[in-house]
Design a protein around this motif. Structure first.
Motif, PDB file in Angstrom:
ATOM      1  N   LYS A 196       0.821  -1.211   0.000  1.00  0.00           N
ATOM      2  CA  LYS A 196       0.000   0.000   0.000  1.00  0.00           C
ATOM      3  C   LYS A 196       0.857   1.264   0.000  1.00  0.00           C
ATOM      4  CE  LYS A 196      -3.885   2.352   2.223  1.00  0.00           C
ATOM      5  NZ  LYS A 196      -3.249   3.678   2.227  1.00  0.00           N
TER       6      LYS A 196
ATOM      7  N   ASP B 279       0.287   4.199  -2.570  1.00  0.00           N
ATOM      8  CA  ASP B 279       0.081   5.581  -2.122  1.00  0.00           C
ATOM      9  C   ASP B 279       1.024   6.539  -2.845  1.00  0.00           C
ATOM     10  OD1 ASP B 279      -1.798   4.645  -0.320  1.00  0.00           O
ATOM     11  OD2 ASP B 279      -0.452   4.711   1.410  1.00  0.00           O
TER      12      ASP B 279
ATOM     13  N   GLN C 189       0.086   7.862  -6.714  1.00  0.00           N
ATOM     14  CA  GLN C 189      -1.200   8.475  -7.039  1.00  0.00           C
ATOM     15  C   GLN C 189      -1.045   9.875  -7.625  1.00  0.00           C
ATOM     16  OE1 GLN C 189      -4.055   6.578  -6.872  1.00  0.00           O
ATOM     17  NE2 GLN C 189      -2.435   5.078  -6.441  1.00  0.00           N
TER      18      GLN C 189
ATOM     19  N   SER D  98      -4.638   0.050  -7.291  1.00  0.00           N
ATOM     20  CA  SER D  98      -5.023   1.301  -6.632  1.00  0.00           C
ATOM     21  C   SER D  98      -6.501   1.285  -6.271  1.00  0.00           C
ATOM     22  CB  SER D  98      -4.723   2.499  -7.550  1.00  0.00           C
ATOM     23  OG  SER D  98      -3.338   2.630  -7.798  1.00  0.00           O
ATOM     24  N   SER D  99      -7.323   0.782  -7.192  1.00  0.00           N
ATOM     25  CA  SER D  99      -8.757   0.700  -6.935  1.00  0.00           C
ATOM     26  C   SER D  99      -9.054  -0.212  -5.751  1.00  0.00           C
ATOM     27  CB  SER D  99      -9.486   0.186  -8.184  1.00  0.00           C
ATOM     28  OG  SER D  99      -9.310   1.075  -9.267  1.00  0.00           O
TER      29      SER D  99
ATOM     30  N   PHE E  13      -7.308  -0.474  -3.196  1.00  0.00           N
ATOM     31  CA  PHE E  13      -6.976   0.274  -1.985  1.00  0.00           C
ATOM     32  C   PHE E  13      -7.828   1.539  -1.841  1.00  0.00           C
ATOM     33  CE2 PHE E  13      -2.866  -2.091  -2.255  1.00  0.00           C
ATOM     34  CZ  PHE E  13      -2.904  -2.645  -0.987  1.00  0.00           C
ATOM     35  N   GLY E  14      -8.867   1.656  -2.647  1.00  0.00           N
ATOM     36  CA  GLY E  14      -9.818   2.756  -2.490  1.00  0.00           C
ATOM     37  C   GLY E  14      -9.550   3.981  -3.330  1.00  0.00           C
ATOM     38  N   TYR E  15      -8.582   3.924  -4.237  1.00  0.00           N
ATOM     39  CA  TYR E  15      -8.291   5.066  -5.099  1.00  0.00           C
ATOM     40  C   TYR E  15      -9.096   4.966  -6.395  1.00  0.00           C
ATOM     41  CZ  TYR E  15      -4.250   6.208  -2.158  1.00  0.00           C
ATOM     42  OH  TYR E  15      -3.435   6.558  -1.114  1.00  0.00           O
ATOM     43  N   MET E  16      -9.277   6.112  -7.039  1.00  0.00           N
ATOM     44  CA  MET E  16      -9.907   6.135  -8.349  1.00  0.00           C
ATOM     45  C   MET E  16      -9.297   7.256  -9.173  1.00  0.00           C
ATOM     46  SD  MET E  16     -13.623   7.907  -7.604  1.00  0.00           S
ATOM     47  CE  MET E  16     -13.971   8.042  -9.343  1.00  0.00           C
TER      48      MET E  16
END
Length: 232
Positions: free
Chosen positions: A167, A171, A174, A208-209, A211-214
């Motif tokens: 992660k 991070d 991004q 990334s998705s 881990f909650g990113y978009m």
């Protein structure tokens, strides 16, 4: 055979050598015509990546490319030009640190299957030639883009089952990272090792998705109604 080399201006050399690699041509020019010509080389076996240049607008390794009459040879792009065909690669390499492109910590008591061992074997074959870095068009609009060179290395470690903190690497990519890539595939086309940075970046986006990113650009397509509810 005539070879055109971009120096302060384009200089044309007539070399009486046929069937030679570009590096052999450069060596002959330096030996017999112009000792001031500057270029980089190392292993002469397509292993070290130090002789990468652009020929007719495409990144190649001088030690493996066979020169043709009328070729235009230029230095790599997106890097500070030092002299003739020699560029400073410090900027490209510095993105590895920003992207945390290394094995940060190893999980204990992790056994690797045969599949685990080979899942990132291709990415490990990178020879640091920076051809992908030179070919990337994103730098024309974003000089801080982490780039295919570093992002492929990030995927190499994120995909390693022994990495205990993937992660932290997700991070780190991004901003100026995975979402800035246009997926044009120019990096893949020029890689002498056949590494697809485009595919690696797509996999980093998928991770990334998880881990909650978009993609932050998705927000640009939205809006809201008068009551404040979002428009999708």
């Amino acid at each position: 055979m005539k070879i055109n080399i971009q120096r302060q201006s384009v200089v044309t050399y007539d070399v009486d050598v046929e069937g030679a690699t570009l590096l052999e041509m450069l060596n002959e020019i330096k030996r017999s015509q112009d000792p001031s010509l500057a270029y980089s080389s190392g292993c002469r076996s397509s292993v070290c990546g130090s002789c990468s240049v652009r020929v007719n607008g495409r990144e190649v390794l001088a030690c493996s490319y066979h020169a043709k009459d009328g070729d235009l040879v230029e230095p790599l792009r997106n890097a500070v030009l030092l002299r003739d065909l020699v560029v400073d690669m410090d900027m490209a390499y510095s993105f590895n640190a920003k992207a945390k492109a290394w094995q940060s910590s190893l999980a204990e008591n992790v056994s690797l299957s045969i599949e685990n061992q080979y899942i990132n074997e291709l990415q490990s074959d990178c020879i640091l030639c920076a051809s992908c870095y030179s070919a990337c068009p994103v730098y024309a609009v974003n000089s801080e883009f982490l780039g295919p060179f570093s992002l492929t290395r990030v995927w190499r470690y994120v995909s390693d089952k022994r990495e205990s903190n993937p992660k932290s690497k997700i991070d780190a990519v991004q901003t100026n990272g995975v979402w800035d890539c246009t997926l044009c595939n120019e990096c893949t086309i020029v890689c002498p090792q056949g590494i697809s940075s485009k595919a690696d970046i797509e996999k980093l986006r998928a991770k990334s998705s998880m881990f909650g990113y978009m993609d932050p650009s998705f927000g640009n397509f939205g809006g809201s109604f008068n009551d404040g509810s979002p428009v999708f």
